[in-house]
Write an enzyme that holds these catalytic residues in place. Structure first.
Site, PDB file in Angstrom:
ATOM      1  N   ASP A 136     -20.092   7.360  17.807  1.00 53.76           N
ATOM      2  CA  ASP A 136     -19.874   5.919  17.956  1.00 53.76           C
ATOM      3  C   ASP A 136     -19.471   5.497  19.358  1.00 53.76           C
ATOM      4  OD1 ASP A 136     -17.216   7.156  17.634  1.00 53.76           O
ATOM      5  OD2 ASP A 136     -16.495   5.086  17.590  1.00 53.76           O
ATOM      6  N   ASP A 183     -19.237  13.372  15.077  1.00 48.42           N
ATOM      7  CA  ASP A 183     -17.992  12.921  15.688  1.00 48.42           C
ATOM      8  C   ASP A 183     -16.996  12.589  14.570  1.00 48.42           C
ATOM      9  OD1 ASP A 183     -16.195  11.718  17.652  1.00 48.42           O
ATOM     10  OD2 ASP A 183     -16.903   9.795  16.871  1.00 48.42           O
ATOM     11  N   ASP A 236     -13.401  10.448  14.901  1.00 52.53           N
ATOM     12  CA  ASP A 236     -12.801   9.115  14.947  1.00 52.53           C
ATOM     13  C   ASP A 236     -13.858   8.052  15.235  1.00 52.53           C
ATOM     14  OD1 ASP A 236      -9.650   9.462  14.946  1.00 52.53           O
ATOM     15  OD2 ASP A 236     -10.501  11.100  16.115  1.00 52.53           O
TER      16      ASP A 236
END
Length: 237
Positions: free
Chosen positions: A195, A17, A19
């Site tokens: 996240d 991922d 961001d």
């Protein structure tokens, strides 16, 4: 008891991922900072894994390529609405849908009266950010829900201080499934690092293929800075 963070192994296929994982979250989507050394770490890990490193992001491919230039990495973008195979051009996935134009008009009109609320159009969706105006969260949700209620082709997705409308069939599992059918990912052990709740689909796809997921909040005590240090170690191993 905290789990022991595994180091990058040569038989992995790595799905990352962007961001909140590789990059620190910023107040505005266009204000993220690419730390020195990140691109070199990605290049080094990709060389070590024979190219089996992909970026899986909710952002459009143009944003990702701009942040990680000169790299143009394989991956999934727009939550799987676009997929790029190794060495290829990004193409719409089976989940891609065109956002109704009137939605952007409605969202921008509302945002014009809500200082701090930002509208982020994407190739196959749109996000509305309220990080700079947290008191508007309920109003943003209601507005975005009203759009989703008008069209079953799109679903409402909670994100970091934002709500996003994305194609109903788009998720981060889709690019993992596609890439795992192609060299150099095929036959490797997939590891998905993310996240957010949107990354759980990608982690589950990795588990289906005999791999696992690493969650920034649970597995990396230092957040995205520790993820970058982990990548740097993997690049130099």
């Amino acid at each position: 008891m905290a789990s022991i963070l595994p180091e990058i192994a040569p038989d992995w296929a790595l799905f990352l991922d962007l961001d909140g994982t590789l990059l620190d979250i910023a107040p505005r989507p266009d204000a993220v900072i690419v730390p020195p050394g990140l691109v070199d770490s990605l290049r080094g890990v990709a060389a070590r894994l024979n190219g089996a490193v992909a970026i899986i992001s909710g952002r459009p491919v143009g944003d990702v390529d701009r942040f990680l230039a000169p790299l143009a990495m394989p991956g999934g973008f727009g939550h799987g609405s676009e997929i790029r195979l190794p060495g290829g051009a990004p193409t719409p996935s089976e989940a891609a849908r065109h956002l109704p134009g009137e939605w952007l008009v409605r969202l921008r009109e509302a945002a014009s009266g809500w200082p701090g609320v930002l509208v982020e159009p994407k190739a196959h969706g749109v996000a509305m950010h309220f990080r700079l105006a947290p008191e508007r969260e309920a109003e943003v949700r209601v507005l975005m829900e009203s759009c989703a209620a008008d069209c079953e082709d799109f679903a409402l997705l909670p994100a970091h201080m934002a709500f996003e409308l994305r194609p109903a069939g788009a998720n981060k599992a889709l690019p993992v499934e596609v890439l795992m059918r192609h060299a150099p990912f095929e036959g490797r052990r997939p590891v998905f690092v993310g996240d957010d709740v949107t990354d759980e689909d990608g982690m589950e796809a990795a588990r289906r293929h005999g791999g696992f997921g690493l969650h920034v909040g649970r597995d990396f005590r230092g957040g995205s800075a520790e993820v970058r240090a982990w990548l740097a170690r993997g690049a130099s191993a």
